[in-house]
Scaffold this motif. Structure first.
Motif, short mmCIF file in Angstrom:
data_model
loop_
_atom_site.label_atom_id
_atom_site.label_comp_id
_atom_site.label_asym_id
_atom_site.label_seq_id
_atom_site.Cartn_x
_atom_site.Cartn_y
_atom_site.Cartn_z
N ALA A 1 0.83 -1.21 0.00
CA ALA A 1 0.00 0.00 0.00
C ALA A 1 0.86 1.25 0.00
CB ALA A 1 -0.92 -0.01 1.22
N ALA A 2 1.95 1.22 0.75
CA ALA A 2 2.87 2.36 0.80
C ALA A 2 3.47 2.63 -0.58
CB ALA A 2 3.97 2.11 1.82
N GLN A 3 3.83 1.56 -1.30
CA GLN A 3 4.38 1.73 -2.65
C GLN A 3 3.33 2.29 -3.60
OE1 GLN A 3 7.74 1.12 -2.84
NE2 GLN A 3 7.39 0.64 -0.69
N THR A 4 2.11 1.78 -3.51
CA THR A 4 1.03 2.23 -4.39
C THR A 4 0.71 3.70 -4.18
OG1 THR A 4 0.03 0.02 -4.45
CG2 THR A 4 -1.40 1.88 -5.00
N LEU A 5 0.70 4.14 -2.92
CA LEU A 5 0.33 5.52 -2.60
C LEU A 5 1.52 6.48 -2.71
CD1 LEU A 5 -2.03 4.81 0.42
CD2 LEU A 5 -2.66 5.29 -1.96
N GLY A 6 2.66 5.99 -3.15
CA GLY A 6 3.81 6.85 -3.38
C GLY A 6 4.60 7.21 -2.14
N VAL A 7 4.36 6.51 -1.04
CA VAL A 7 5.09 6.80 0.20
C VAL A 7 6.46 6.14 0.19
CG1 VAL A 7 5.04 6.57 2.72
CG2 VAL A 7 2.93 7.01 1.46
N GLY A 8 6.55 5.00 -0.47
CA GLY A 8 7.80 4.27 -0.48
C GLY A 8 8.87 4.91 -1.36
N SER A 9 10.08 4.69 -1.00
CA SER A 9 11.23 5.15 -1.79
C SER A 9 12.43 4.28 -1.39
CB SER A 9 11.54 6.62 -1.53
OG SER A 9 12.00 6.81 -0.21
N ARG A 10 13.50 4.39 -2.14
CA ARG A 10 14.67 3.56 -1.84
C ARG A 10 15.20 3.82 -0.43
NH1 ARG A 10 19.09 3.17 -6.48
NH2 ARG A 10 17.24 2.26 -7.42
N SER A 11 15.13 5.08 0.00
CA SER A 11 15.65 5.42 1.33
C SER A 11 14.71 5.02 2.46
CB SER A 11 15.94 6.92 1.41
OG SER A 11 14.74 7.66 1.21
N ARG A 12 13.40 4.87 2.12
CA ARG A 12 12.42 4.57 3.17
C ARG A 12 11.96 3.12 3.17
NH1 ARG A 12 10.16 10.02 2.00
NH2 ARG A 12 8.81 9.07 0.44
N ASP A 13 12.36 2.35 2.19
CA ASP A 13 11.87 0.97 2.08
C ASP A 13 12.18 0.13 3.31
OD1 ASP A 13 10.61 1.29 -0.27
OD2 ASP A 13 12.04 0.18 -1.51
N ARG A 14 13.39 0.25 3.84
CA ARG A 14 13.75 -0.55 5.01
C ARG A 14 12.88 -0.20 6.21
NH1 ARG A 14 19.96 -1.26 6.71
NH2 ARG A 14 19.84 -2.42 4.74
N ALA A 15 12.65 1.11 6.42
CA ALA A 15 11.81 1.54 7.55
C ALA A 15 10.38 1.06 7.37
CB ALA A 15 11.85 3.06 7.68
N LEU A 16 9.86 1.13 6.13
CA LEU A 16 8.49 0.70 5.87
C LEU A 16 8.34 -0.80 6.06
CD1 LEU A 16 7.67 2.86 2.72
CD2 LEU A 16 6.56 3.02 4.95
N LYS A 17 9.33 -1.58 5.63
CA LYS A 17 9.26 -3.03 5.82
C LYS A 17 9.35 -3.38 7.30
CE LYS A 17 11.02 -4.50 1.31
NZ LYS A 17 12.08 -5.20 0.55
N THR A 18 10.18 -2.63 8.04
CA THR A 18 10.27 -2.87 9.49
C THR A 18 8.95 -2.55 10.16
OG1 THR A 18 12.64 -2.35 9.50
CG2 THR A 18 11.48 -2.23 11.61
N LEU A 19 8.32 -1.42 9.77
CA LEU A 19 7.03 -1.04 10.33
C LEU A 19 5.97 -2.08 10.00
CD1 LEU A 19 5.27 0.98 11.83
CD2 LEU A 19 5.01 2.26 9.69
N ALA A 20 5.99 -2.59 8.77
CA ALA A 20 5.03 -3.63 8.37
C ALA A 20 5.20 -4.88 9.22
CB ALA A 20 5.22 -3.97 6.89
N ASN A 21 6.44 -5.28 9.47
CA ASN A 21 6.71 -6.45 10.30
C ASN A 21 6.25 -6.24 11.73
OD1 ASN A 21 7.89 -7.94 8.22
ND2 ASN A 21 9.94 -7.14 8.63
N VAL A 22 6.51 -5.04 12.27
CA VAL A 22 6.12 -4.73 13.65
C VAL A 22 4.59 -4.73 13.79
CG1 VAL A 22 6.11 -2.94 15.43
CG2 VAL A 22 8.23 -3.48 14.20
N LEU A 23 3.90 -4.09 12.84
CA LEU A 23 2.44 -4.05 12.87
C LEU A 23 1.85 -5.46 12.80
CD1 LEU A 23 1.53 -1.02 10.56
CD2 LEU A 23 0.89 -1.30 12.97
N ALA A 24 2.38 -6.26 11.88
CA ALA A 24 1.89 -7.64 11.72
C ALA A 24 2.10 -8.44 13.00
CB ALA A 24 2.60 -8.31 10.55
N LEU A 25 3.28 -8.28 13.60
CA LEU A 25 3.58 -9.04 14.82
C LEU A 25 2.71 -8.60 15.98
CD1 LEU A 25 5.38 -11.10 16.26
CD2 LEU A 25 7.01 -9.26 16.71
#
Length: 223
Positions: A180-204
């Motif tokens: 969803a972050a990629q689709t809405l234009g929030v993702g970027s090369r510099s933010r991908d790691r943080a977004l993936k970490t946030l996704a993992n934390v939310l899921a957990l």
């Protein structure tokens, strides 16, 4: 313009992303409310009653709750419809199988479709169990949600259905939030790691928070 957007792949992905985030916000609030069961029957039943009186006296009894339900139903239908149509479009774009197998995607990615089906079936069962009481075990008691929850998780099949669904939910959120972050234009090369970490934390956190309820009943902490 709305029809043109809906007919496009980008439009469907945007609808899927926005509806998914709406459901994610609801899940966070729902999980927090569920954990009130650890504070006893009085606290949990009072919370369930409060949900029906939100906005009074401006809003009539249960009006706010029904408004939330309508928004959620629209979000679920929009999410499922866009997911199905995107899936069919993807299959139609490549009717002949690849000569060489494509690189294996992550486990969450490969199970998104089946996970969505599992969650759709679970929602139906969950509503019939704890909202209408149609398939509830132990005798459904209207106005006594604490006892109804304890009844459900006092059966082995109630625990299996719920825990399997919550594991599927965790995988769905893990991949879906980042997508969803990629689709809405929030993702970027510099933010991908943080977004993936946030996704993992939310899921957990969501998986652990929801599973904590049946675990509490099974261990006797909630009884």
């Amino acid at each position: 313009m709305a029809r043109t957007m809906w007919d496009s792949t980008v439009g469907k992905k945007t609808v899927m992303a926005v509806s998914g985030l709406i459901m994610l916000l609801y899940l966070v609030a729902h999980m927090i409310g569920n954990l009130k069961i650890y504070f006893g029957a009085g606290e949990f039943n009072h919370y369930a009653h409060w949900l029906r009186t939100i906005g009074e006296p401006f809003m009539h009894y249960e009006w706010t709750l029904w408004l939330v339900r309508v928004v959620l139903v629209v979000a679920v239908i929009a999410h499922a419809t866009s997911a199905y149509q995107l899936s069919r479009r993807d299959i139609g774009a490549r009717p002949v199988k690849y000569a060489h197998s494509r690189p294996r995607a992550g486990y969450a990615t490969r199970t998104m479709r089946w996970g969505g089906i599992i969650l759709g079936l679970f929602i139906v069962w969950h509503l019939l169990d704890l909202t209408t009481g149609t398939v509830h075990s132990g005798g459904f008691q209207q106005g006594h949600p604490y006892q109804n929850v304890v009844d459900t998780f006092s059966t082995w099949y109630g625990n299996v259905v719920y825990i399997v669904a919550m594991l599927a939910l965790g995988l769905h959120i893990r991949h879906g939030f980042w997508s969803a972050a990629q689709t809405l234009g929030v993702g970027s090369r510099s933010r991908d790691r943080a977004l993936k970490t946030l996704a993992n934390v939310l899921a957990l956190l969501l998986t652990a928070g929801f599973v904590a309820v049946p675990v509490g009943v099974m261990t006797g902490v909630v009884s």
